[in-house]
Design a protein around this motif. Structure first.
Motif, short mmCIF file in Angstrom:
data_model
loop_
_atom_site.label_atom_id
_atom_site.label_comp_id
_atom_site.label_asym_id
_atom_site.label_seq_id
_atom_site.Cartn_x
_atom_site.Cartn_y
_atom_site.Cartn_z
N ASP A 266 0.81 -1.22 0.00
CA ASP A 266 0.00 0.00 0.00
C ASP A 266 0.85 1.27 0.00
N HIS A 267 2.08 1.19 -0.49
CA HIS A 267 2.89 2.40 -0.65
C HIS A 267 2.31 3.24 -1.78
N PRO A 268 2.21 4.57 -1.62
CA PRO A 268 1.59 5.40 -2.67
C PRO A 268 2.33 5.29 -4.00
N LEU A 269 1.55 5.09 -5.06
CA LEU A 269 2.09 5.02 -6.42
C LEU A 269 1.87 6.34 -7.14
N TRP A 270 0.63 6.83 -7.10
CA TRP A 270 0.32 8.09 -7.76
C TRP A 270 -0.81 8.80 -7.03
N VAL A 271 -0.94 10.07 -7.32
CA VAL A 271 -2.08 10.88 -6.85
C VAL A 271 -2.82 11.34 -8.09
N VAL A 272 -4.08 10.96 -8.18
CA VAL A 272 -4.96 11.48 -9.23
C VAL A 272 -5.93 12.44 -8.58
N PHE A 273 -6.38 13.43 -9.33
CA PHE A 273 -7.19 14.48 -8.74
C PHE A 273 -8.62 14.43 -9.24
N SER A 274 -9.54 14.77 -8.33
CA SER A 274 -10.92 14.96 -8.73
C SER A 274 -11.01 16.12 -9.71
N SER A 275 -12.16 16.27 -10.36
CA SER A 275 -12.29 17.29 -11.41
C SER A 275 -12.12 18.70 -10.87
N GLY A 276 -12.36 18.89 -9.56
CA GLY A 276 -12.13 20.20 -8.98
C GLY A 276 -13.13 21.25 -9.43
N THR A 277 -14.37 20.81 -9.72
CA THR A 277 -15.37 21.79 -10.15
C THR A 277 -15.80 22.69 -9.00
N THR A 278 -15.59 22.25 -7.76
CA THR A 278 -15.85 23.11 -6.60
C THR A 278 -14.67 22.99 -5.65
N GLY A 279 -14.08 24.11 -5.28
CA GLY A 279 -12.96 24.10 -4.36
C GLY A 279 -11.72 23.49 -4.98
N LEU A 280 -10.69 23.33 -4.14
CA LEU A 280 -9.46 22.72 -4.63
C LEU A 280 -9.72 21.26 -4.98
N PRO A 281 -9.12 20.77 -6.06
CA PRO A 281 -9.30 19.36 -6.41
C PRO A 281 -8.78 18.46 -5.29
N LYS A 282 -9.48 17.35 -5.07
CA LYS A 282 -9.06 16.38 -4.05
C LYS A 282 -7.99 15.47 -4.63
N GLY A 283 -6.91 15.29 -3.89
CA GLY A 283 -5.85 14.38 -4.29
C GLY A 283 -6.16 12.97 -3.81
N ILE A 284 -6.41 12.06 -4.74
CA ILE A 284 -6.80 10.69 -4.43
C ILE A 284 -5.56 9.80 -4.58
#
Length: 664
Positions: A266-284
């Motif tokens: 479960d070591h982080p591989l990548w961060v993908v972001f939500s579309s960010g249509t409201t507020g700062l995009p969420k880093g997933i």
């Protein structure tokens, strides 16, 4: 729902199905896991969601996942959120992406809208990844540090990603059509160590992004180095960067030995972001092991990819489909990257031409693309597409009308595989496989390992009724966490606040009695007139099938006095005027073909429909604008394909409120 259900549009060819990898996996599972030897897809799916440990360990063994340290337990905690998979295992995604490559075989094909192509061999790819990894290490990058890319969909981007992953660094990327501010809104959250950026990209010509790259670098104070990719041939100016710069040619041509650092499952591989249509995009945040297993299953079993196959899927780097393109390497198949417009003015059928020339076996696109090809009379069959086995389609609901068009204009051999999933799990929830029938306008079945259901408002599963898309058991590729969400509050609120312990995705679906899934659109944009709910996709499909309409957007807006306003916005086709006769035709189409209860209150012509940069209609933001929300509180213009439309819809909402106030 319309009943009775139609017969399948297509049944699986017995010989093709028997030769598929999912059929071979079923035979393997019969020998090693006790699955019935002749189990059909439904039985295989039931096993995959009732015996999670047995299924996912079977995926691990069948695909020969190699771990530096073996796992102690497959599923240590069967909870959501908080499931713990393959505890104790250490591995590396990049090792698995590169392990199949023969030195002299083609590993990646880079394509663009001009028709040019560049092939990278396995030996060359491995050497480039080793070199860029050494450059990153020399720039101060180690496991857990972040490397970000401001890059188009080219082989450079896959090389950069694999180099970062090989070190255990965390990767994130977005396309260069994003403004520097929009990119910084994402990347600055991560505190990146290195930025990798290109001089520009193609989209109906060359777009110079050298100044934008410099502006982005200056907005990221944590950078220790910037790698400059010469992609479109524009010379980099002698402008002072805020940190040392390394030309890509220098970064990728070192003599270095590739070493992939083993990291926990479960070591982080990548961060993908939500579309960010409201507020700062969420880093997933997704992990090495979860992505590895999920993409082996999705690409290897559902898409039937393996050695000898080639995949071309139109996408940008900030859409999750780019991540699946990179993961094509896991299966031994060849990913084809593409930089450019999907239908450039000079040659709108370029993707079909390239598919034919490079003998692509799996071609992927969006509903808008297929419907546009049909509407504007572009015929892919002028090219030799006999080797295309699958036409994948995702991004929104695909109407039934597209299915015969693909059969007639791409080829009877090609299976139209409509899928639905999300950036959240960087994979699909439902789709098809070589062993499933295809129903026009429907997704064949829930994907293996996805315990999918439709829930009513009381949290009970329903069949043949519209309900909320939920997943009732964990998937390995569910997010590890959101970036900058230390106690997990935002993560839990996003998926588990409605049905505790059950993932609610935010889509409306119907699970049918013959096992398929129908997607109706986002649940937060559901039309709810007098208590009767309907997904917006149903109306969009009916209206957009009319030759006079290029695109449509229907909104159901609750009003302060308790009223409910349901306008339909349409973009007339070229040369067409929205007059009373066309309005009548549209209303009749909805009344007879969809629902007499959901005929719109008004039909309004607009210059265009706004979308996110990944192609999704901005239904909820438009609804909020019509209800009077301030544009700056609703949507970041940088995330919209046509930002001017934000003010257009805000003005429409203001005019509506003035009219109602005057009437009172």
């Amino acid at each position: 729902m319309n009943a009775p259900y139609p017969e399948p549009f297509r049944r699986p060819d017995p010989r093709t199905a028997a030769a598929s990898r999912i059929a071979d996996f079923t035979r393997w599972a019969a020998r090693h896991r006790g699955v019935p030897e002749h189990a059909g897809y439904d039985a295989l799916h039931r096993w995959s969601v009732t015996d999670l440990a047995g299924f996912w360990s079977a995926v691990w063994e069948y695909f020969g996942v190699e771990a530096a340290t073996p796992h102690e337990e497959v599923l240590a905690e069967d909870t959501m959120p908080g499931a713990r998979w393959f505890t104790g295992a250490t591995l590396n995604y990049a090792h698995h992406a590169l392990r199949h490559l023969a030195d002299d075989d083609v590993a990646i094909v880079g394509l663009d809208e001009t028709g040019s192509a560049h092939e990278t061999t396995g030996g060359r790819l491995r050497a480039q990844v080793a070199s860029v990894a050494a450059t990153l290490r020399a720039s101060g990058v180690s496991a857990g540090d972040r490397v970000v890319g401001y890059l188009p969909n080219t082989p450079h981007t896959i090389v950069a990603f694999l180099a970062a992953a090989s070190l255990g660094a965390v990767w994130s990327v977005c396309g260069q059509d994003y403004s520097p501010k929009a990119a910084a809104d994402r990347f600055a959250q991560l505190g990146p160590t290195v930025l990798i950026t290109a001089d520009g990209y193609l989209f109906n010509g060359t777009h110079d992004r050298r100044d934008a790259a410099l502006e982005l670098a200056r907005a990221l104070p944590t950078l220790k180095a910037v790698l400059l990719v010469d992609h479109v041939g524009l010379p980099w100016p002698d402008t002072a960067h805020p940190c040392p710069v390394v030309p890509w040619d220098d970064a990728s041509t070192r003599t270095a030995t590739l070493t992939c650092t083993p990291v926990p499952f479960d070591h982080p591989l990548w961060v993908v972001f939500s579309s960010g249509t409201t507020g700062l995009p969420k880093g997933i945040v997704h992990g090495h092991g979860g992505v590895l297993l999920e993409h082996l299953k999705t690409l290897g079993l559902h898409s039937d990819l393996g050695p000898g196959d080639r995949l071309l899927w139109y996408t940008t780097t900030h859409w999750m489909m780019w991540n699946l393109i990179a993961s094509t390497l896991l299966t031994g198949a060849v990913p084809c990257t593409y930089d450019g417009s999907p239908a450039p003015v000079a040659k709108p059928d370029i993707l079909w031409e390239l598919t034919a020339r490079h003998r692509v076996t799996v071609f992927g696109t969006s509903p808008q693309y297929l419907l546009g090809m049909a509407k504007y009379g572009i015929d892919p069959s002028v090219h030799d597409l006999s080797h295309v086995r699958v036409v994948g389609c995702t991004g929104s609901a695909l109407p039934a009308s597209a299915y015969p068009w693909v059969r007639d204009h791409v080829g009877a051999r090609a299976v139209l595989a409509s899928t639905s999933g999300g950036t959240d799990v960087v994979s699909g929830f439902a789709g098809s496989a070589p062993t499933t029938p295809v129903w026009a306008g429907e997704l064949s079945a829930p994907n293996l390992g996805v315990a999918l259901a439709a829930y009513d408002a009381q949290g009970s599963p329903v069949l043949d009724q519209v309900g909320e898309l939920v997943v009732t058991r964990p998937m390995p590729s569910m997010p590890l966490y959101f970036w900058n969400d230390p106690d997990g509050t935002r993560y839990r609120d996003a998926y588990f606040s409605t049905y505790p312990g059950v993932w609610r995705h935010g889509d409306l679906i119907t699970v049918t009695s013959h096992g398929s899934v129908i997607v109706h659109g986002r649940s937060d944009s559901t039309l709810n007139r007098n208590g009767v709910r309907l997904g917006t996709a149903d109306i969009h499909e009916a209206v957009e099938a009319l030759p006079e309409i290029a695109e449509a957007l229907v909104i159901g807006a609750e009003e302060p006095e308790g009223g409910y306003w349901m306008p339909l916005f349409v973009v007339p086709a070229a040369g067409v005027t929205l007059d009373d006769a066309l309005r009548t035709k549209i209303r009749d189409t909805i009344r007879t073909g969809v629902s007499p209860r959901h005929v719109p209150d008004e039909i309004i012509a607009v210059p265009a429909i706004p979308h996110t940069r990944t192609g999704k209609k901005l239904e909820v933001p438009v609804k909020r604008l019509l209800q009077g929300a301030a544009p700056e509180d609703v949507v970041d213009p940088a995330t919209v394909d046509a930002p001017d439309l934000i003010d257009h819809f805000a003005r429409l909402g203001a005019e509506r409120r003035r009219t109602r106030k005057g009437a009172r």
